[in-house]
Design an enzyme around this catalytic site. Structure first.
Site, mmCIF file in Angstrom:
data_model
loop_
_atom_site.group_PDB
_atom_site.id
_atom_site.type_symbol
_atom_site.label_atom_id
_atom_site.label_comp_id
_atom_site.label_asym_id
_atom_site.label_seq_id
_atom_site.Cartn_x
_atom_site.Cartn_y
_atom_site.Cartn_z
ATOM 1 N N ASP A 298 33.769 41.918 30.242
ATOM 2 C CA ASP A 298 32.478 41.355 29.877
ATOM 3 C C ASP A 298 31.625 41.371 31.154
ATOM 4 O OD1 ASP A 298 30.526 40.050 28.374
ATOM 5 O OD2 ASP A 298 31.167 38.093 29.112
ATOM 6 N N ASP A 533 34.803 35.223 28.177
ATOM 7 C CA ASP A 533 34.680 33.771 28.369
ATOM 8 C C ASP A 533 34.021 33.067 27.196
ATOM 9 O OD1 ASP A 533 32.150 34.757 28.633
ATOM 10 O OD2 ASP A 533 31.766 33.929 30.627
ATOM 11 N N ASP A 537 33.796 36.541 22.376
ATOM 12 C CA ASP A 537 34.904 37.368 22.865
ATOM 13 C C ASP A 537 36.226 37.052 22.177
ATOM 14 O OD1 ASP A 537 33.292 38.633 24.844
ATOM 15 O OD2 ASP A 537 33.490 36.865 26.112
#
Length: 783
Positions: A298, A533, A537
């Site tokens: 990410d 996080d 996700d």
């Protein structure tokens, strides 16, 4: 109605909603319960078989042969302690991130936890608050950061009637909101619920253990029953002798020490990683991460530190002093956001002008600005919104095209006319281009280079615009960053599978697409790790072969992830991978020692099942051999440094490496048993010769596994050899050993010479087979 809303619910209304179940009960993915941890670690096939054999030896009073049960107890305790430790750590992180909320009840502000909220509660939110439940804004205005939900880092302006989603953060402003969805009905909960399934562990070590134990389980019971029946009822052997020899044969088949070794080594790795601020939720994920060849990252919070910096300003027919004054004045009164903070830091030494009227940034206008005390209007924002007439402002766009740096570009403009509501003046004059960069995390480039050297492909997945994500990827030095795709343009699963393999940068990715990307990569044969996080996700983290969450992220992300980076620093990932490689390579090397015992025990059991001879080993003798040629050496080898890339199939490697020793031991003992009658050897001599032969081959295998030698390995080999010599000389009676006759001694020497030559030939061939298999199964990186 509005007046009632702003007074909040009455206590009676709140109690009624609780009674109706309209409460914001926690719906996140929870960690295992203590009870479940105990059950999962105690109620196993491995434990069941060993307990049964333990009971049989207790019945016949052979207490000194019970030492093997210690391995079972240690293994179970290590598993339970590690899982409970991880559960407590994750639960502690969850508690630390919780805070009380200000809620209107009976017209007064009270403090409640998010689990105490009910439908229609009025909550007061301000900058820094996390939205606890889906709600409607009923008073005030704010800007929301929904990156944990959508992956997009842009702030979203919220006005009366707009919805705030649970899991988002208030970036600026103050507001009152009415809760309109609670518990399982909330947006975040619906994503979390999709992740509420038991994830299948993809550990090759675990699969190998299960396969070996299943094979042993299938063999143990029929072989054990047949051996007992034949020895006791057909050959009329003594009951106690029959039970002891039968249990001895069966204990040898179970690679209990291998499982204990693995649990111990992984537990040591968990402790080492904890010192590096990495929390391991599941021990076997250390192996999985050591094998990955693709890591999906990410952008926000992983590569970047969620901080922006003004990289430079490019004047457009304007003096530098006026540019700096204009920027300082805008940043001084603008709402707090990452861009404004970057500009404020850049102009901190410049005196701002007094502001007469200001229009804050919004997602609709994409600019902010105001009228200042010098009679000028200054505007800062996105070029296409500030200078919408591209022909009129061609020079501005030409200057933008000439910027080669990977930056975000804002424009600064001025006018002598004031703003009309949210309408820009027509006579805007370009002042400068403002080049802004996301601040990369410390050491992120070194981390990227490490994975590049190790043949691991990095893929950046984000909800941000593809250009922004691509720029960050290029700054980090990620290979293939030029291969980028806007996932909003990908409409079919076929397209998605194609870009998953071809591209390394993905922008505008939805949570569902993140999961599909990982599935597509796994279907191509890749071992995929995912870092994240946010709630957005969760689905991808659950799907990944190895999932890594940031501690500062959402509770759901932490709970579904196998690793949690407590200090939120992606730069520690190389240390995690290196620790995994050390553990897995050493476990693979040491496990072959344990598998030797399993393999020769099965071969010997099948032979002695139909032979009139008693099985040559007693459990106490196997404990001696296991301790000095397997247990002690394996632990020393397993804790040695090893940075080699994990290659090949774990099961294939350990079986192939163990086979030469197992074949030599079984062949030697079988030949000795067949010749024992013509040579007049007693059972005690046959048993003693079996112990000597097995010890000798075990030490030879250790020599092979110790190459290249170092001081510690040399000392370990010397101690193991000395231990066997001392045991056979001074503790002969305890281990049921006897003095050999002349014929037995001659045969022992002759077979030892033959078996040494045969072992070395077979091991050399096995080594070549393993290397060939590793080369053929090496992971292929994507481009």
């Amino acid at each position: 109605m509005k007046e009632k809303e702003l007074r909040g619910l009455t206590s009676a209304e709140a109690e009624q909603r609780k009674a109706e179940g309209k409460v914001n009960t926690a719906s996140t993915v929870k960690t295992k319960s203590i009870k479940r941890i105990f059950i999962d670690n105690i109620c196993t096939v491995f434990n069941g078989i060993n307990v049964l054999l333990f009971i049989l030896l207790m019945v016949v009073g052979s207490y000194k042969n019970l030492l093997f049960i210690g391995v079972v107890l240690f293994n179970t305790v290590i598993g339970i302690v590690q899982e409970i430790r991880s559960k407590k750590s994750v639960d502690k992180l969850t508690i630390l991130t919780e805070s009380k909320l200000n809620v209107l009840r009976d017209g007064e502000i009270v403090e409640l936890s998010k689990d105490e909220l009910v439908l229609d509660d009025i909550i007061l939110l301000s900058r820094g608050n996390q939205v606890p439940a889906d709600c409607i804004l009923v008073d005030g205005e704010c800007s929301a950061n929904e990156s944990l939900l959508t992956g997009e880092s842009d702030l979203i302006a919220k006005k009366l009637g707009d919805e705030l989603l649970s899991g988002s953060f208030i970036a600026s402003g103050n507001c009152k909101c009415r809760v309109n969805r609670v518990g399982a009905d909330s947006y975040a909960a619906k994503i979390n619920n999709e992740a509420k399934y038991i994830k299948k562990n993809d550990s090759q070590i675990l699969k190998a253990f299960k396969t070996i134990i299943n094979i042993c389980s299938v063999i143990i019971f029929p072989v054990g029953i047949l051996m007992f029946v034949i020895k006791y009822f057909v050959q009329q052997q003594m009951f106690n002798d029959t039970v002891i020899s039968t249990v001895g044969a069966l204990v040898g088949m179970i690679p209990g020490g291998m499982i204990l070794l693995t649990s111990t080594v992984l537990a040591v790795s968990v402790i080492r990683l904890a010192k590096k601020k990495v929390l391991v939720n599941e021990m076997y994920c250390i192996e999985t991460l050591a094998r990955v060849d693709v890591i999906c990252l990410d952008k926000t919070g992983t590569l970047t530190a969620e901080i922006m910096n003004v990289h430079d300003t490019i004047p457009l027919d304007c003096e530098k002093d006026e540019i700096m004054t204009a920027l300082s004045s805008i940043a001084h009164v603008d709402e707090v956001n990452a861009t404004a903070e970057a500009v404020h830091a850049y102009t901190k030494d410049i005196e701002p002008l007094q502001c007469k009227h200001f229009t804050p940034f919004s997602s609709e206008t994409k600019w902010s600005g105001g009228e200042f005390s010098n009679g000028r209007t200054y505007i800062m924002g996105a070029a296409e919104f500030v200078f919408s007439d591209k022909e009129k402002y061609a020079k501005v766009y030409q200057a933008i095209d000439e910027v080669k740096d990977t930056v975000r570009i804002l424009v600064l403009a001025k006018s002598v006319n004031p703003l009309t509501d949210k309408t820009l003046p027509d006579d805007l004059i370009p002042m400068a281009l403002i080049l802004i960069k996301d601040q990369l995390r410390d050491n992120v480039q070194e981390t990227v280079n490490y994975f590049k050297e190790q043949g691991v492909t990095l893929k950046v997945i984000s909800g941000d615009s593809v250009k922004t994500v691509q720029n960050i990827a290029k700054d980090c030095g990620i290979e293939g960053a030029e291969n980028a795709v806007d996932m909003s343009t990908v409409t079919t699963d076929e397209e998605l599978a194609e870009v998953a393999e071809r591209c390394n940068v993905f922008g505008r990715v939805t949570p569902a697409q993140k999961k599909k990307l990982l599935i597509a990569l796994k279907e191509k044969g890749h071992k995929v790790a995912m870092t994240g996080d946010g709630v957005n996700d969760v689905l991808a983290l659950k799907e990944a072969d190895c999932s890594v969450a940031m501690a500062a992220g959402s509770e759901a992300a932490r709970n579904v992830s196998q690793l949690v980076l407590v200090n939120n620093d992606f730069a520690c990932m190389p240390q995690v991978v290196a620790e995994g490689r050390r553990s897995i390579n050493n476990i693979e090397r040491s496990s072959s020692l344990y598998l030797v015992k399993t393999m020769y025990s099965i071969l010997l059991s099948l032979f002695f099942l139909f032979s009139h001879h008693i099985y040559p080993f007693e459990p106490i003798q196997l404990s001696l051999i296991g301790a000095l040629t397997v247990g002690f050496p394996s632990f020393v080898l397993a804790l040695q440094p090893n940075k080699n890339i994990v290659r090949g199939n774990f099961t294939y490697n350990i079986i192939t490496r163990a086979a030469p020793a197992a074949i030599c031991i079984a062949l030697n003992i079988i030949v000795t048993a067949l010749l024992s009658d013509p040579l007049g050897l007693s059972h005690a001599e046959l048993s003693t010769m079996a112990v000597y032969t097995t010890s000798l081959i075990g030490l030879m295998l250790i020599v092979r596994l110790c190459i290249p030698f170092n001081a510690l390995r040399g000392a370990m080999l010397a101690l193991s050899t000395a231990g066997i010599v001392i045991a056979t000389i001074f503790f002969r009676d305890f281990f049921k050993l006897t003095a050999l006759s002349q014929s037995a001694l001659i045969m022992q020497v002759i077979t030892a010479v033959v078996i040494i030559v045969l072992f070395n030939l077979l091991y050399h061939f096995a080594d070549k087979m393993i290397e060939k298999h590793k080369r053929e199964s090496s992971p292929k990186t994507t481009t």
